[in-house]
Design an enzyme around this catalytic site. Structure first.
Site, PDB file in Angstrom:
ATOM      1  N   THR A 102       0.851  -1.189   0.000  1.00 58.88           N
ATOM      2  CA  THR A 102       0.000   0.000   0.000  1.00 58.88           C
ATOM      3  C   THR A 102       0.890   1.243   0.000  1.00 58.88           C
ATOM      4  O   THR A 102       2.035   1.203   0.436  1.00 58.88           O
ATOM      5  CB  THR A 102      -0.944   0.025   1.212  1.00 58.88           C
ATOM      6  N   TYR A 161       0.766  12.220  13.581  1.00 63.35           N
ATOM      7  CA  TYR A 161       1.627  11.238  12.925  1.00 63.35           C
ATOM      8  C   TYR A 161       2.322  10.356  13.957  1.00 63.35           C
ATOM      9  O   TYR A 161       2.350   9.125  13.829  1.00 63.35           O
ATOM     10  CB  TYR A 161       2.647  11.973  12.066  1.00 63.35           C
TER      11      TYR A 161
END
Length: 330
Positions: free
Chosen positions: A13, A156
């Site tokens: 991905t 993040y």
């Protein structure tokens, strides 16, 4: 792995650029069969052609990893086309710069949905097939910030800590399936378009914090894990150093990291607020590299950042050793 890479089916991905694109090239050079997933269909088509030229074979499957049905469809496509999945690389990621209270909540949530839930959806989709096969390797690309935090990128960072925890939990849950292995990659600052794609509410232009390593280094680690699975692997010495220092003396390393981020993670340029590629992919940043190593080399002056980090790490290590010696003498 029960199979050689040439005989293996690999799903990646985030394969249109950055680490994912570099990993696709590395697997293709080994003759592997690849299923490439990302949102940018034209770039996936380019990557598919590139893999064929390098000696592999590939199909492009446009996929938004924030959609669980789309991720399940990605796994089914691989099974229907090739009959099995040998390695699944969870890699798609976005990032967001800004103080916690100054970033839009919707943007913050989007980072979590992409980086963390995208990996959850990937694991949920592939593990049943791994169990049927009795074997498989799940590789979760986290970050060195999964071992030591930093300011201005908390969305993040928290996803990367969570990914590391997810991998650990899955290793425990899969003890009844010894042929299935779960690995975590912890890259340091990597020269990818992640920073061109970043959402940014800091008011300052962003850049990776030096030293900056090439994405091919991470791709080599991913290749090695596919062939020789193990729990965790760092990519980049600076990440290992930061993790070691934080493990030994977190109270000293945290303010040091905060100062480094303020000085090195931003450029001396203003930047308008942007959502980056959180909700829609961007046209720029269409290769494995983002061009940051050249910028880093132009900006660099004085001793190497790695050696500076080693010198800074010696401070908490020295204090730790001194404290241990005092306790021993008592």
């Amino acid at each position: 792995m029960p199979r050689k890479l040439r005989d293996s089916v690999i799903i990646i991905t985030g394969a249109s650029s950055g680490i994912g694109r570099a990993a696709a090239r590395a697997f293709a050079q080994e003759g592997a069969t690849l299923v490439l997933a990302a949102r940018r269909a034209p770039l996936l088509d380019e990557a598919e052609d590139e893999c064929a030229r390098l000696g592999g074979r590939a199909i492009a499957v446009p996929t938004d990893v924030t959609q669980p049905d789309a991720v399940e469809a990605l796994a089914r496509r691989a099974i229907e086309t090739y009959g099995r999945i040998d390695v699944w690389v969870n890699n798609a990621a976005v990032t967001l710069f800004g103080r916690l209270e100054e970033t839009p909540l919707e943007d913050y949530e989007r980072v979590i949905r992409t980086n963390l839930f995208g990996y959850v959806y990937g694991a949920r989709s592939v593990i049943p097939y791994f169990r049927e096969q009795g074997a498989g390797v799940l590789i979760n690309v986290a970050s060195a910030v999964a071992a030591v935090g930093q300011p201005h990128t908390s969305a993040y960072v928290l996803t990367k800590w969570a990914i590391r925890g997810l991998s650990e939990c899955l290793r425990m849950e899969l003890r009844d399936a010894p042929g299935i292995r779960v690995c975590t990659v912890l890259p340091a600052s990597i020269d990818t378009p992640l920073f061109q794609h970043a959402a940014n509410y800091s008011g300052r232009a962003v850049q990776p914090m030096p030293p900056v390593y090439p994405p091919e280094m991470v791709a080599d680690v991913i290749i090695d894990l596919a062939q020789h699975p193990r729990r965790e692997a760092f990519a980049g010495l600076s990440g290992r150093i930061a993790a070691l220092g934080h493990g030994v003396a977190p109270a000293l390393v945290e303010p040091m990291m905060a100062r480094q981020v303020e000085r090195k993670h931003f450029q001396p340029l203003p930047a308008a607020p942007t959502r980056g590629n959180l909700f829609e992919p961007m046209g720029e940043g269409a290769d494995a590299r983002g061009g940051w190593q050249q910028l880093n080399q132009r900006q660099r002056s004085g001793p190497s950042t790695t050696w500076t980090a080693l010198a800074l790490l010696s401070i908490p290590l020295g204090i730790y050793a001194w404290r241990r010696a005092r306790l021993g003498s008592r």
